[in-house]
Enzyme design. Structure first.
Site, PDB file in Angstrom:
ATOM      1  N   ASN A   9       0.874  -1.166   0.000  1.00 13.69           N
ATOM      2  CA  ASN A   9       0.000   0.000   0.000  1.00 13.69           C
ATOM      3  C   ASN A   9       0.912   1.217   0.000  1.00 13.69           C
ATOM      4  OD1 ASN A   9      -1.405   2.345   0.923  1.00 13.69           O
ATOM      5  ND2 ASN A   9      -3.062   1.048   1.686  1.00 13.69           N
ATOM      6  N   GLU A  36      -3.931   1.685  -2.955  1.00 16.88           N
ATOM      7  CA  GLU A  36      -4.090   3.101  -2.621  1.00 16.88           C
ATOM      8  C   GLU A  36      -3.159   3.956  -3.489  1.00 16.88           C
ATOM      9  OE1 GLU A  36      -5.262   5.646   1.366  1.00 16.88           O
ATOM     10  OE2 GLU A  36      -4.155   3.774   1.612  1.00 16.88           O
ATOM     11  N   TYR A 113      -7.683  -3.945  -2.189  1.00 16.82           N
ATOM     12  CA  TYR A 113      -7.630  -2.882  -1.191  1.00 16.82           C
ATOM     13  C   TYR A 113      -8.991  -2.831  -0.502  1.00 16.82           C
ATOM     14  CZ  TYR A 113      -7.363   1.757   0.937  1.00 16.82           C
ATOM     15  OH  TYR A 113      -7.393   2.796   1.836  1.00 16.82           O
ATOM     16  N   ASP A 158      -3.757  -4.948   0.800  1.00 18.13           N
ATOM     17  CA  ASP A 158      -4.088  -4.331   2.080  1.00 18.13           C
ATOM     18  C   ASP A 158      -5.515  -4.731   2.392  1.00 18.13           C
ATOM     19  OD1 ASP A 158      -4.648  -2.778   4.245  1.00 18.13           O
ATOM     20  OD2 ASP A 158      -4.426  -0.842   3.217  1.00 18.13           O
ATOM     21  N   ASN A 160      -6.764  -4.623   5.360  1.00 17.02           N
ATOM     22  CA  ASN A 160      -7.207  -3.707   6.421  1.00 17.02           C
ATOM     23  C   ASN A 160      -7.794  -4.399   7.641  1.00 17.02           C
ATOM     24  OD1 ASN A 160      -6.736  -0.866   6.458  1.00 17.02           O
ATOM     25  ND2 ASN A 160      -7.775  -0.717   4.486  1.00 17.02           N
ATOM     26  N   ASP A 262       2.616   4.543   5.323  1.00 19.86           N
ATOM     27  CA  ASP A 262       2.487   3.941   6.643  1.00 19.86           C
ATOM     28  C   ASP A 262       2.492   2.410   6.576  1.00 19.86           C
ATOM     29  OD1 ASP A 262       0.053   4.156   5.348  1.00 19.86           O
ATOM     30  OD2 ASP A 262      -1.055   4.927   7.055  1.00 19.86           O
ATOM     31  N   HIS A 263       2.447   1.857   5.360  1.00 17.47           N
ATOM     32  CA  HIS A 263       2.615   0.435   5.119  1.00 17.47           C
ATOM     33  C   HIS A 263       4.005   0.173   4.540  1.00 17.47           C
ATOM     34  CE1 HIS A 263      -1.816  -0.649   5.185  1.00 17.47           C
ATOM     35  NE2 HIS A 263      -1.872   0.668   5.022  1.00 17.47           N
TER      36      HIS A 263
END
Length: 272
Positions: A9, A36, A113, A158, A160, A262-263
């Site tokens: 991501n 993303e 995603y 991702d 999540n 952040d990933h």
């Protein structure tokens, strides 16, 4: 022959194209699955990927939000994308790799995603969380995500959800936090079970060892010291190919790069 697939991501491919280039030059995966991307297809940095040796690109993007892409050093046999929950918000893409990629048998690769779900884990007051739960339900029901007995398939992305106790820094403190609530974990597990998918990351790093792929931007300065991570990124394999996944590597140092996502990237090495 070893074949490497990376999921990442990237949180805006155009903003972080230099970081992506650094990774591709260093690791040289055969295929990179991005989530993303936040980029419409006509603005995707194709020329930069071509110069890096990734001439084959499948895109499902939109302006400013969401978006997935698969870039490859070898050509695809085919590609497609599916929509979920009656929305066209660019959260899935799949490709088939075959002889032209040097594979003796076809390999289907899904890139997902999953919606993040917002902050409040109550679908009655938070439509984003309701969307996420519905998305996971549709993944479970989707016949295209149920590989046949001998079908070689990989599902990455991702998702999540940090589904297991040691996929988060504190199981007890995270039980009411979106990404680790019991209902999310149950629904992701149901989707995994419906397709008989193997969680390859946990095959290679069994619990109770902690395993993270994401660290919040809220801890920019001390993220490594506090290490309050979550495993939101996943690599699943069908039974027919799970035994050929020889290695999983999480590139944690990329979280400490300048202007990072952040990933971090996660790479599976498959002996094909």
């Amino acid at each position: 022959m070893s074949f490497k697939i990376t999921t990442w991501n990237i949180n805006s491919v155009r903003l972080r194209i230099d970081l992506v280039a650094k990774f591709l030059k260093s690791v040289r995966p055969d295929v990179l699955c991005l989530q993303e991307t936040k980029c419409p297809d006509d603005a995707f940095p194709l020329k930069r990927f071509h110069r890096l040796g990734y001439e084959h690109v499948a895109l499902n993007g939109q302006k400013g939000y969401h978006g997935v892409a698969i870039v490859s050093r070898a050509p695809f046999e085919s590609f497609k994308f599916d929509n979920f929950c009656g929305k066209t918000d660019c959260r899935h893409m799949s490709v088939v790799l075959g002889e032209r990629a040097g594979l003796k048998d076809p390999l289907t690769l899904h890139n997902f995603y999953v919606p993040a779900g917002g902050d409040e884990p109550d679908p009655t007051i938070n439509p984003k969380f309701e969307h996420k739960l519905s998305f996971l339900d549709e993944m479970q029901a989707h016949m295209g995500l149920r590989p046949a007995d001998k079908e070689r398939a990989i599902l990455v992305g991702d998702l999540n959800v940090a589904p297991l106790e040691h996929d988060v820094w504190s199981h007890k403190q995270m039980l009411k936090v979106v990404s680790h609530t019991p209902i999310e974990c149950e629904k992701l597990a149901a989707a995994q079970k419906a397709g008989n998918w193997v969680d390859t990351m946990r095959v290679h790093t069994p619990e109770p060892e902690k395993l993270y792929t994401w660290w919040s931007y809220r801890a920019m300065e001390n993220w490594r010291v506090s290490d309050r991570g979550r495993r939101l990124d996943h690599i699943w394999a069908s039974d027919a190919i799970a035994g050929e996944v020889s290695k999983i590597k999480i590139f944690k140092d990329y979280r400490g790069a300048e202007k990072p996502s952040d990933h971090v990237p996660v790479t599976a090495t498959i002996e094909v």
